[in-house]
Structures are given as C-alpha cells and as structure tokens.
Write an enzyme that holds these catalytic residues in place. Structure first.
Site, PDB file in Angstrom:
ATOM      1  N   GLY A 109      -3.796  -4.136   6.163  1.00 20.95           N
ATOM      2  CA  GLY A 109      -2.716  -3.827   7.098  1.00 20.95           C
ATOM      3  C   GLY A 109      -2.957  -2.512   7.806  1.00 20.95           C
TER       4      GLY A 109
ATOM      5  N   LYS B 154      -3.151   5.129  -2.437  1.00 25.85           N
ATOM      6  CA  LYS B 154      -4.161   5.914  -1.736  1.00 25.85           C
ATOM      7  C   LYS B 154      -4.584   7.061  -2.643  1.00 25.85           C
ATOM      8  CE  LYS B 154      -4.029   3.891   2.354  1.00 25.85           C
ATOM      9  NZ  LYS B 154      -5.227   3.296   2.971  1.00 25.85           N
TER      10      LYS B 154
ATOM     11  N   ASP C  20     -13.656  -1.865   3.458  1.00 24.29           N
ATOM     12  CA  ASP C  20     -12.702  -1.954   4.560  1.00 24.29           C
ATOM     13  C   ASP C  20     -13.408  -1.400   5.812  1.00 24.29           C
ATOM     14  OD1 ASP C  20     -10.688  -1.401   6.432  1.00 24.29           O
ATOM     15  OD2 ASP C  20      -9.319  -0.420   5.058  1.00 24.29           O
TER      16      ASP C  20
ATOM     17  N   ASP D 142      -7.336   2.998  -2.930  1.00 30.42           N
ATOM     18  CA  ASP D 142      -8.027   3.027  -1.637  1.00 30.42           C
ATOM     19  C   ASP D 142      -8.348   4.481  -1.299  1.00 30.42           C
ATOM     20  OD1 ASP D 142      -8.994   2.730   0.931  1.00 30.42           O
ATOM     21  OD2 ASP D 142      -7.193   1.763   1.754  1.00 30.42           O
TER      22      ASP D 142
ATOM     23  N   LYS E 205      -1.278  -0.991  -4.410  1.00 31.63           N
ATOM     24  CA  LYS E 205      -2.441  -0.189  -4.007  1.00 31.63           C
ATOM     25  C   LYS E 205      -1.959   1.228  -3.762  1.00 31.63           C
ATOM     26  CE  LYS E 205      -4.698   0.110   0.512  1.00 31.63           C
ATOM     27  NZ  LYS E 205      -5.366  -0.698   1.560  1.00 31.63           N
TER      28      LYS E 205
ATOM     29  N   GLU F 127     -11.267   0.574  -3.122  1.00 33.82           N
ATOM     30  CA  GLU F 127     -11.512   0.258  -1.716  1.00 33.82           C
ATOM     31  C   GLU F 127     -12.166   1.445  -1.018  1.00 33.82           C
ATOM     32  OE1 GLU F 127      -7.889  -0.971   0.215  1.00 33.82           O
ATOM     33  OE2 GLU F 127      -8.806  -1.109   2.195  1.00 33.82           O
TER      34      GLU F 127
ATOM     35  N   LYS G 209      -9.398  -7.018   8.222  1.00 32.42           N
ATOM     36  CA  LYS G 209      -8.343  -6.583   9.135  1.00 32.42           C
ATOM     37  C   LYS G 209      -8.649  -7.188  10.501  1.00 32.42           C
ATOM     38  CE  LYS G 209      -7.066  -2.208   6.957  1.00 32.42           C
ATOM     39  NZ  LYS G 209      -7.274  -0.739   6.962  1.00 32.42           N
TER      40      LYS G 209
ATOM     41  N   SER H  30       0.853  -1.186   0.000  1.00 29.64           N
ATOM     42  CA  SER H  30       0.000   0.000   0.000  1.00 29.64           C
ATOM     43  C   SER H  30       0.888   1.235   0.000  1.00 29.64           C
ATOM     44  CB  SER H  30      -0.885  -0.022   1.252  1.00 29.64           C
ATOM     45  OG  SER H  30      -1.592   1.186   1.367  1.00 29.64           O
TER      46      SER H  30
HETATM   47  O1  OSB Z   1      -7.149   1.761   4.685  1.00 30.21           O
HETATM   48  O2  OSB Z   1      -5.926   0.062   4.473  1.00 30.21           O
HETATM   49  C1  OSB Z   1      -6.101   1.192   4.920  1.00 30.21           C
HETATM   50  C2  OSB Z   1      -2.924   2.471   6.586  1.00 30.21           C
HETATM   51  C3  OSB Z   1      -3.461   3.238   7.589  1.00 30.21           C
HETATM   52  C4  OSB Z   1      -4.828   3.334   7.679  1.00 30.21           C
HETATM   53  C5  OSB Z   1      -5.649   2.680   6.801  1.00 30.21           C
HETATM   54  C6  OSB Z   1      -5.115   1.900   5.804  1.00 30.21           C
HETATM   55  C7  OSB Z   1      -3.721   1.816   5.691  1.00 30.21           C
HETATM   56  C8  OSB Z   1      -3.032   1.093   4.645  1.00 30.21           C
HETATM   57  C9  OSB Z   1      -1.668   0.569   5.019  1.00 30.21           C
HETATM   58  O3  OSB Z   1      -3.428   0.984   3.521  1.00 30.21           O
HETATM   59  C10 OSB Z   1      -1.553  -0.869   4.799  1.00 30.21           C
HETATM   60  C11 OSB Z   1      -0.290  -1.465   5.352  1.00 30.21           C
HETATM   61  O4  OSB Z   1      -0.174  -1.631   6.578  1.00 30.21           O
HETATM   62  O5  OSB Z   1       0.556  -1.801   4.544  1.00 30.21           O
HETATM   63 MG    MG Z   2      -8.335   0.634   3.397  1.00 32.87          MG
END
Ligand code: OSB
Ligand code: MG
Length: 370
Positions: A291, A163, A239, A189, A161, A214, A263, A135
């Site tokens: 994660g 953001k 999520d 995401d 992925k 996402e 998660k 991510s």
């Molecule tokens: O939405 O998946 C998420 C990190 C912080 C808060 C929300 C998210 C995330 C990530 C990080 O996408 C995923 C990772 O730990 O690699």
């Molecule tokens: Mg997410």
C-alpha cells in the site's frame, strides 16, 4: 472504446494521523486522480508517488508533468480495446511507473465498467473476500507503537507490519512479542534503512519468528539481498527493488527474496502487476499487495488485485478508516468481518466516486479532449 476525455485533479487530502517510515513523515496525501471518459462512462486512477522522492524517484510533480505532457496527449482520442494496450503503449517510456499506473489503472476501471464486470473479474481474480493486514508507522517510543498494534489487533487485522529503522528495531519486536505472544502474524519493514554491516543485528531478528523482513537493504539492490538471505532464517520480502517483471525474475533466480510485495504504482500498473503475480505463482513465490496510503480509488484497485490466487499473504490493504476520516469513494471501504474485506462485485472498482469530495481537496485541475 474511444478515450474521449481525460481529467487530472491534484489532491491534497488530510491523513487522520501522521505516518512515519525510516525515510519520511507524512501528514497529508498529495496525489493525482485521473478520470478517463468513454461514451459517458468514467474510469478512475490514483497516483501513488509522494511529494518528495524518498520512496522512489518519482514525486507528485513528476507524475503531473508526465501525465500532462506525455501520457494524456498520447491516450486522448485513441481507441483502446483492452487495458494491456495502454501498458504496451507506454512501455517505451523509461520508468515513471507511478505516472503510467495512474492512467493505466483508470483505463482498467473504465474497461471493466464498459464490460459490466468487476475489476476483480476483469483481472481474473478468484476470491470473493480477502484477508488483510495493516502497516504501522514509527512513533516516538516503542510503547506508542505497541498501543497502535493493540488497536489494530482488536480490529482483527490478520497480519501486523511495523516499520523499523536502526535504533528502533529489536527492542520494538521484542516488546510486541512479549505483549501479544508468538502467535501474532508479525513482520517488519525497514524501507532500505540497513546495510551489510548490519548483518549481525538483522540475524538477531531470527528468533522472533517474523513472517518476513521487508526491504532491509538498498532500494536498488538485489545482489546483497541474496547474500543476506543466505545468512537469515527469516524470509526477505522485496518492495523497493522490484519495478519490472525482469526485476522479479532476477531476484527469484538470485535468491534475493522468498516473498514479493507487489505495488501497482511501483510496477507501472495492473497489467504488469498481474504478470509479476503470474511469474511468482509459477516459481512458488507467494506475493502480497503493498500500500501507499491510498484513498479509496487506489485502495479498490489493490482489493481487486489481491483477489488473484497467489496473493496468499494478507497485504497492506486496510479499511478506509485506517488513514481517512472521510474517503473519496461511497461507501467507504470497511471490514466485513474482523480482518476481512469483501471484493466488490459491481462494475469496475465497484464503489461510486464522490466528485464533490474530490473537488473539495483539489488544488489543480486540467482537462484534455472533448
Ligand atoms: O514500504 O510499504 C511501504 C507507506 C509509505 C511508503 C512506503 C510504505 C508504506 C506502507 C504503508 O507500509 C502501507 C499502507 O498503505 O497501508
Ligand atoms: Mg515496504
């Protein structure tokens, strides 16, 4: 097994580089590590709440509060024959899933260690290796993110992925497709950054062949997501909206998503995570493991969970080096081949925990029990 003693440590661990989402920018991981003792053996858990309540309603302070005043006192001195009992014991508590998961996952690790089997085996995992993705956070410019994508593509991650947020979406996806082609397994995401007024914009993502989008809409919504999914060719993955087995069933039945991100913290532990996995398997909904910038302890729980058969999409379960210069587990979690992690075969989480590293980052420590 009798739970003889429980130790809580609040840790502040420095991230390699800041991580930015549509809702927060983080430069350290503030979490609680739970150690559960029985007959000289130790099981470990790690909380996944952040310092501030912008992903969900929990914070590291509320996790500590729940552990100190409710969860640790209820479990200390108790005899537990299976971790599912911990999940059942705390089921009457409303929410606080991340606090519950921090202690429940520790009991899972302890249980597997006492049985002399891997956590994956204890959960019913079937894979020896898992394909993993990464991510990538928001950066000041599209070019920054493209450079980060390149770095992780080179490491062989099986799914990228990125953001997104309003104003940092279509141009980003377009630039990544232009640079890496249509063959790159790519998803976005949004962390709830859009509304139904953005449907035309979200439809503009359809031609880019994304694996999924996402959580585009509100954290507590499954109704509008169903309407949005009817308008989009791209699968929606939920999520933030999925906290319970019932949430997953409702979302599937309403057509709010075609994929679910599981998660462990968000759903209150491994017992519930496995139940959601099983439901999704039955309903033909693929899942992947999300994660929360975990240290090695939480990361190894995620690896074990990802070894279950319906985790068919590479998750956000990257190597320790993704976020950490130094990890709290030994050895650190490393790719065995490009984009592949081995599922540990040793007892419990399968890696040793370095208590010295834990203590080095500890800002508060509390022990209950003998
Ligand atoms: O939405 O998946 C998420 C990190 C912080 C808060 C929300 C998210 C995330 C990530 C990080 O996408 C995923 C990772 O730990 O690699
Ligand atoms: Mg997410």
């Amino acid at each position: 097994m009798r739970i003889d003693q429980i130790t809580l440590r609040r840790l502040q661990a420095p991230l390699k580089a800041p991580f930015e989402t549509s809702f927060i920018r983080m430069d350290k991981k503030d979490c609680v590590i739970v150690s559960v003792y029985s007959d000289g053996m130790i099981g470990y858990g790690e909380s996944t709440a952040f310092s501030a309540p912008y992903y969900n309603e929990e914070t590291t302070d509320t996790v500590w509060h729940m552990l100190e005043h409710y969860l640790v006192p209820a479990l200390t001195g108790r005899v537990v024959s299976h971790p599912d009992e911990v999940s059942a014991l705390f089921a009457p508590i409303r929410r606080h899933h991340m606090a519950i998961a921090a202690i429940e996952t520790a009991v899972w690790d302890l249980y597997a260690k006492r049985q002399g089997i891997s956590l994956s085996h204890a959960l019913g995992g079937t894979k020896q290796e898992i394909d993993v993705g990464v991510s990538i956070g928001i950066e000041p410019t599209v070019e920054h993110v493209v450079a980060n994508v390149e770095r992780f593509v080179e490491q062989g991650y099986k799914r990228i992925k990125v953001k997104i947020k309003p104003g940092f979406d279509i141009r980003l996806v377009e630039a990544i497709r232009k640079r890496f082609g249509d063959g790159l397994p790519l998803m976005v995401d949004a962390n709830s950054a859009y509304t139904m007024a953005d449907i035309p914009l979200l439809k503009e993502l359809d031609p880019y062949g994304l694996m999924m989008i996402e959580q585009p809409l509100a954290h507590d919504d499954i109704i509008d997501h169903a309407a949005l999914q009817r308008e989009l060719r791209t699968p929606i993955c939920l999520d933030e909206s999925i906290h319970t087995l019932a949430d997953a069933r409702h979302a599937i039945e309403l057509g709010s998503c075609r994929i679910i991100n599981i998660k462990v913290g968000r759903v209150g532990g491994l017992t519930n995570a496995r139940k959601i996995h099983d439901l999704c398997l039955e309903r033909g909904i693929p899942v992947w493991c999300g994660g929360m910038l975990e240290l090695g302890i939480g990361r190894l729980h995620n690896v074990a969970l990802s070894s279950l058969s319906n985790f068919t999409i590479p998750g956000d379960v990257s190597a320790s080096s993704r976020f950490w210069e130094q990890d709290v587990v030994e050895p650190a979690i490393d790719l065995v081949r490009p984009g592949v992690l081995a599922v540990p075969t040793g007892a419990g989480i399968g890696h040793a925990v370095c208590e010295r590293t834990l203590d080095g980052w500890t800002v508060n420590k509390l022990t209950q029990g003998a």
